[in-house]
Design a protein around this motif. Structure first.
Motif, PDB file in Angstrom:
ATOM      1  N   GLN A   1       0.831  -1.195   0.000  1.00 12.73           N
ATOM      2  CA  GLN A   1       0.000   0.000   0.000  1.00 12.73           C
ATOM      3  C   GLN A   1       0.870   1.250   0.000  1.00 12.73           C
ATOM      4  OE1 GLN A   1      -3.037  -0.873  -0.970  1.00 12.73           O
ATOM      5  NE2 GLN A   1      -4.159   0.067   0.732  1.00 12.73           N
ATOM      6  N   VAL A   2       0.341   2.297  -0.612  1.00 10.96           N
ATOM      7  CA  VAL A   2       1.013   3.579  -0.692  1.00 10.96           C
ATOM      8  C   VAL A   2       0.113   4.641  -0.083  1.00 10.96           C
ATOM      9  CG1 VAL A   2       1.863   5.381  -2.239  1.00 10.96           C
ATOM     10  CG2 VAL A   2       2.390   2.985  -2.704  1.00 10.96           C
ATOM     11  N   GLN A   3       0.708   5.498   0.695  1.00 10.41           N
ATOM     12  CA  GLN A   3       0.014   6.668   1.201  1.00 10.41           C
ATOM     13  C   GLN A   3       0.678   7.922   0.654  1.00 10.41           C
ATOM     14  OE1 GLN A   3      -0.273   6.580   5.493  1.00 10.41           O
ATOM     15  NE2 GLN A   3      -2.166   5.399   5.402  1.00 10.41           N
ATOM     16  N   LEU A   4      -0.139   8.880   0.224  1.00 12.71           N
ATOM     17  CA  LEU A   4       0.332  10.143  -0.305  1.00 12.71           C
ATOM     18  C   LEU A   4      -0.191  11.256   0.585  1.00 12.71           C
ATOM     19  CD1 LEU A   4      -0.472   9.576  -4.098  1.00 12.71           C
ATOM     20  CD2 LEU A   4       1.683   9.115  -2.912  1.00 12.71           C
ATOM     21  N   VAL A   5       0.696  12.122   1.025  1.00 19.54           N
ATOM     22  CA  VAL A   5       0.335  13.207   1.921  1.00 19.54           C
ATOM     23  C   VAL A   5       0.772  14.524   1.311  1.00 19.54           C
ATOM     24  CG1 VAL A   5       0.563  14.178   4.226  1.00 19.54           C
ATOM     25  CG2 VAL A   5       0.539  11.699   3.921  1.00 19.54           C
ATOM     26  N   GLU A   6      -0.204  15.403   1.052  1.00 20.51           N
ATOM     27  CA  GLU A   6       0.069  16.710   0.469  1.00 20.51           C
ATOM     28  C   GLU A   6       0.227  17.756   1.561  1.00 20.51           C
ATOM     29  OE1 GLU A   6      -3.298  14.925  -2.217  1.00 20.51           O
ATOM     30  OE2 GLU A   6      -2.852  15.057  -0.066  1.00 20.51           O
ATOM     31  N   SER A   7       0.977  18.797   1.236  1.00 21.67           N
ATOM     32  CA  SER A   7       1.111  19.941   2.117  1.00 21.67           C
ATOM     33  C   SER A   7       1.468  21.161   1.281  1.00 21.67           C
ATOM     34  CB  SER A   7       2.164  19.702   3.199  1.00 21.67           C
ATOM     35  OG  SER A   7       3.443  19.507   2.630  1.00 21.67           O
ATOM     36  N   GLY A   8       1.297  22.335   1.870  1.00 20.84           N
ATOM     37  CA  GLY A   8       1.722  23.563   1.231  1.00 20.84           C
ATOM     38  C   GLY A   8       0.622  24.451   0.696  1.00 20.84           C
ATOM     39  N   GLY A   9      -0.624  24.015   0.776  1.00 19.88           N
ATOM     40  CA  GLY A   9      -1.714  24.843   0.302  1.00 19.88           C
ATOM     41  C   GLY A   9      -1.921  26.063   1.173  1.00 19.88           C
ATOM     42  N   GLY A  10      -2.697  27.002   0.658  1.00 19.49           N
ATOM     43  CA  GLY A  10      -2.970  28.217   1.396  1.00 19.49           C
ATOM     44  C   GLY A  10      -3.685  29.235   0.550  1.00 19.49           C
ATOM     45  N   LEU A  11      -3.733  30.449   1.054  1.00 15.23           N
ATOM     46  CA  LEU A  11      -4.378  31.574   0.378  1.00 15.23           C
ATOM     47  C   LEU A  11      -3.313  32.531  -0.115  1.00 15.23           C
ATOM     48  CD1 LEU A  11      -7.566  33.405   1.566  1.00 15.23           C
ATOM     49  CD2 LEU A  11      -5.652  34.662   0.603  1.00 15.23           C
ATOM     50  N   VAL A  12      -3.426  32.936  -1.361  1.00 12.59           N
ATOM     51  CA  VAL A  12      -2.448  33.834  -1.957  1.00 12.59           C
ATOM     52  C   VAL A  12      -3.163  34.783  -2.913  1.00 12.59           C
ATOM     53  CG1 VAL A  12      -1.925  32.277  -3.878  1.00 12.59           C
ATOM     54  CG2 VAL A  12      -0.199  33.931  -3.108  1.00 12.59           C
ATOM     55  N   GLN A  13      -2.620  35.971  -3.086  1.00 11.73           N
ATOM     56  CA  GLN A  13      -3.177  36.922  -4.040  1.00 11.73           C
ATOM     57  C   GLN A  13      -2.790  36.562  -5.464  1.00 11.73           C
ATOM     58  OE1 GLN A  13      -1.722  40.647  -1.888  1.00 11.73           O
ATOM     59  NE2 GLN A  13      -3.751  41.298  -2.567  1.00 11.73           N
ATOM     60  N   ALA A  14      -3.621  36.979  -6.399  1.00  9.30           N
ATOM     61  CA  ALA A  14      -3.306  36.765  -7.808  1.00  9.30           C
ATOM     62  C   ALA A  14      -1.925  37.305  -8.135  1.00  9.30           C
ATOM     63  CB  ALA A  14      -4.362  37.428  -8.688  1.00  9.30           C
ATOM     64  N   GLY A  15      -1.183  36.524  -8.897  1.00  9.51           N
ATOM     65  CA  GLY A  15       0.182  36.870  -9.228  1.00  9.51           C
ATOM     66  C   GLY A  15       1.214  36.302  -8.285  1.00  9.51           C
ATOM     67  N   GLY A  16       0.776  35.759  -7.168  1.00 11.91           N
ATOM     68  CA  GLY A  16       1.680  35.201  -6.187  1.00 11.91           C
ATOM     69  C   GLY A  16       2.059  33.767  -6.488  1.00 11.91           C
ATOM     70  N   SER A  17       2.755  33.159  -5.522  1.00 12.53           N
ATOM     71  CA  SER A  17       3.289  31.811  -5.705  1.00 12.53           C
ATOM     72  C   SER A  17       3.002  30.948  -4.491  1.00 12.53           C
ATOM     73  CB  SER A  17       4.806  31.854  -5.926  1.00 12.53           C
ATOM     74  OG  SER A  17       5.147  32.578  -7.095  1.00 12.53           O
ATOM     75  N   TYR A 117      -3.242   5.581  -6.610  1.00  8.42           N
ATOM     76  CA  TYR A 117      -3.281   6.134  -5.264  1.00  8.42           C
ATOM     77  C   TYR A 117      -3.551   7.623  -5.315  1.00  8.42           C
ATOM     78  CZ  TYR A 117      -0.950   1.736  -4.181  1.00  8.42           C
ATOM     79  OH  TYR A 117      -0.625   0.404  -4.074  1.00  8.42           O
ATOM     80  N   TRP A 118      -4.224   8.114  -4.279  1.00 12.94           N
ATOM     81  CA  TRP A 118      -4.562   9.523  -4.146  1.00 12.94           C
ATOM     82  C   TRP A 118      -4.248  10.018  -2.744  1.00 12.94           C
ATOM     83  CZ3 TRP A 118      -6.017  12.477  -8.167  1.00 12.94           C
ATOM     84  CH2 TRP A 118      -6.561  11.837  -9.300  1.00 12.94           C
ATOM     85  N   GLY A 119      -3.793  11.256  -2.672  1.00 15.58           N
ATOM     86  CA  GLY A 119      -3.728  11.932  -1.398  1.00 15.58           C
ATOM     87  C   GLY A 119      -5.076  12.516  -1.033  1.00 15.58           C
ATOM     88  N   GLN A 120      -5.161  13.109   0.142  1.00 17.70           N
ATOM     89  CA  GLN A 120      -6.432  13.652   0.616  1.00 17.70           C
ATOM     90  C   GLN A 120      -6.693  15.079   0.149  1.00 17.70           C
ATOM     91  OE1 GLN A 120      -7.999  12.558   4.516  1.00 17.70           O
ATOM     92  NE2 GLN A 120      -6.052  11.529   4.952  1.00 17.70           N
ATOM     93  N   GLY A 121      -5.713  15.722  -0.424  1.00 18.64           N
ATOM     94  CA  GLY A 121      -5.911  17.034  -0.997  1.00 18.64           C
ATOM     95  C   GLY A 121      -5.479  18.164  -0.092  1.00 18.64           C
ATOM     96  N   THR A 122      -5.124  19.280  -0.719  1.00 20.41           N
ATOM     97  CA  THR A 122      -4.781  20.497  -0.005  1.00 20.41           C
ATOM     98  C   THR A 122      -5.405  21.677  -0.743  1.00 20.41           C
ATOM     99  OG1 THR A 122      -2.945  21.794   0.934  1.00 20.41           O
ATOM    100  CG2 THR A 122      -2.567  20.785  -1.225  1.00 20.41           C
ATOM    101  N   GLN A 123      -6.003  22.588   0.013  1.00 20.01           N
ATOM    102  CA  GLN A 123      -6.742  23.702  -0.574  1.00 20.01           C
ATOM    103  C   GLN A 123      -5.799  24.807  -1.025  1.00 20.01           C
ATOM    104  OE1 GLN A 123     -10.288  24.202  -0.991  1.00 20.01           O
ATOM    105  NE2 GLN A 123      -9.534  25.945  -2.203  1.00 20.01           N
ATOM    106  N   VAL A 124      -5.996  25.264  -2.247  1.00 19.00           N
ATOM    107  CA  VAL A 124      -5.309  26.435  -2.778  1.00 19.00           C
ATOM    108  C   VAL A 124      -6.365  27.463  -3.148  1.00 19.00           C
ATOM    109  CG1 VAL A 124      -3.905  27.359  -4.665  1.00 19.00           C
ATOM    110  CG2 VAL A 124      -3.310  25.166  -3.616  1.00 19.00           C
ATOM    111  N   THR A 125      -6.261  28.653  -2.586  1.00 10.69           N
ATOM    112  CA  THR A 125      -7.199  29.726  -2.866  1.00 10.69           C
ATOM    113  C   THR A 125      -6.426  30.944  -3.354  1.00 10.69           C
ATOM    114  OG1 THR A 125      -8.719  28.939  -1.150  1.00 10.69           O
ATOM    115  CG2 THR A 125      -9.027  31.186  -1.959  1.00 10.69           C
ATOM    116  N   VAL A 126      -6.809  31.447  -4.514  1.00  9.45           N
ATOM    117  CA  VAL A 126      -6.164  32.611  -5.117  1.00  9.45           C
ATOM    118  C   VAL A 126      -7.194  33.727  -5.179  1.00  9.45           C
ATOM    119  CG1 VAL A 126      -4.881  33.507  -7.068  1.00  9.45           C
ATOM    120  CG2 VAL A 126      -4.706  31.079  -6.475  1.00  9.45           C
ATOM    121  N   SER A 127      -6.912  34.816  -4.508  1.00  8.24           N
ATOM    122  CA  SER A 127      -7.827  35.949  -4.463  1.00  8.24           C
ATOM    123  C   SER A 127      -7.468  36.957  -5.534  1.00  8.24           C
ATOM    124  CB  SER A 127      -7.799  36.611  -3.091  1.00  8.24           C
ATOM    125  OG  SER A 127      -6.521  37.170  -2.810  1.00  8.24           O
ATOM    126  N   SER A 128      -8.473  37.695  -5.996  1.00  2.00           N
ATOM    127  CA  SER A 128      -8.266  38.719  -7.014  1.00  2.00           C
ATOM    128  C   SER A 128      -8.149  40.108  -6.420  1.00  2.00           C
ATOM    129  CB  SER A 128      -9.396  38.675  -8.043  1.00  2.00           C
ATOM    130  OG  SER A 128     -10.645  38.896  -7.415  1.00  2.00           O
TER     131      SER A 128
END
Length: 128
Positions: A1-17, A117-128
């Motif tokens: 079995q394989v487990q995938l764990v994501e990290s690093g999501g967040g809220l950023v303004q348009a044009g950001g990284s 296999y799939w990870g559980q996901g991480t939210q990325v939100t880009v504001s305008s």
């Protein structure tokens, strides 16, 4: 079995990284591909980027080509998605996926349901 764990999501303004990470555990990668898909409410998961594990060849969706890069760390069984010049339409839950026996391009053009296999996901939100 394989487990995938994501990290690093967040809220950023348009044009950001943002930089997303996906760490795999449970097996040793010697072939196949790993990549990223994203999903918004009411829409199917769509391909973002993938990397062939052995060769590091990459494949990107047209919507992110030139803005995102994908890389892997073989010692840590980890892939990274560097997202630059983010747009509000990039807002989604980003999922890491792994699929054996295919190239990065095949992972990108074939159905997301073929991933092993799939990870559980991480939210990325880009504001305008």
């Amino acid at each position: 079995q394989v487990q995938l764990v994501e990290s690093g999501g967040g809220l950023v303004q348009a044009g950001g990284s943002l930089r997303l990470s996906c760490a795999a555990s449970g097996r040793t990668f010697s072939g196949g591909a790993m990549g990223w898909f994203r999903q918004t409410p009411g829409k199917e998961r769509e391909f973002v980027a993938a990397i062939s594990w052995s060769s590091a060849y990459t494949y990107f969706s047209n919507s992110v080509k030139g803005r995102f890069t994908i890389s892997r760390d073989v010692d840590k069984n980890t892939i990274l998605l560097q997202m630059n010049s983010l747009k509000p339409e990039d807002t989604a839950v980003y999922y890491c996926a792994a699929r054996g026996g295919v190239t990065a391009q095949r992972m990108g053009v074939e159905s997301p349901g073929l991933a092993d296999y799939w990870g559980q996901g991480t939210q990325v939100t880009v504001s305008s």
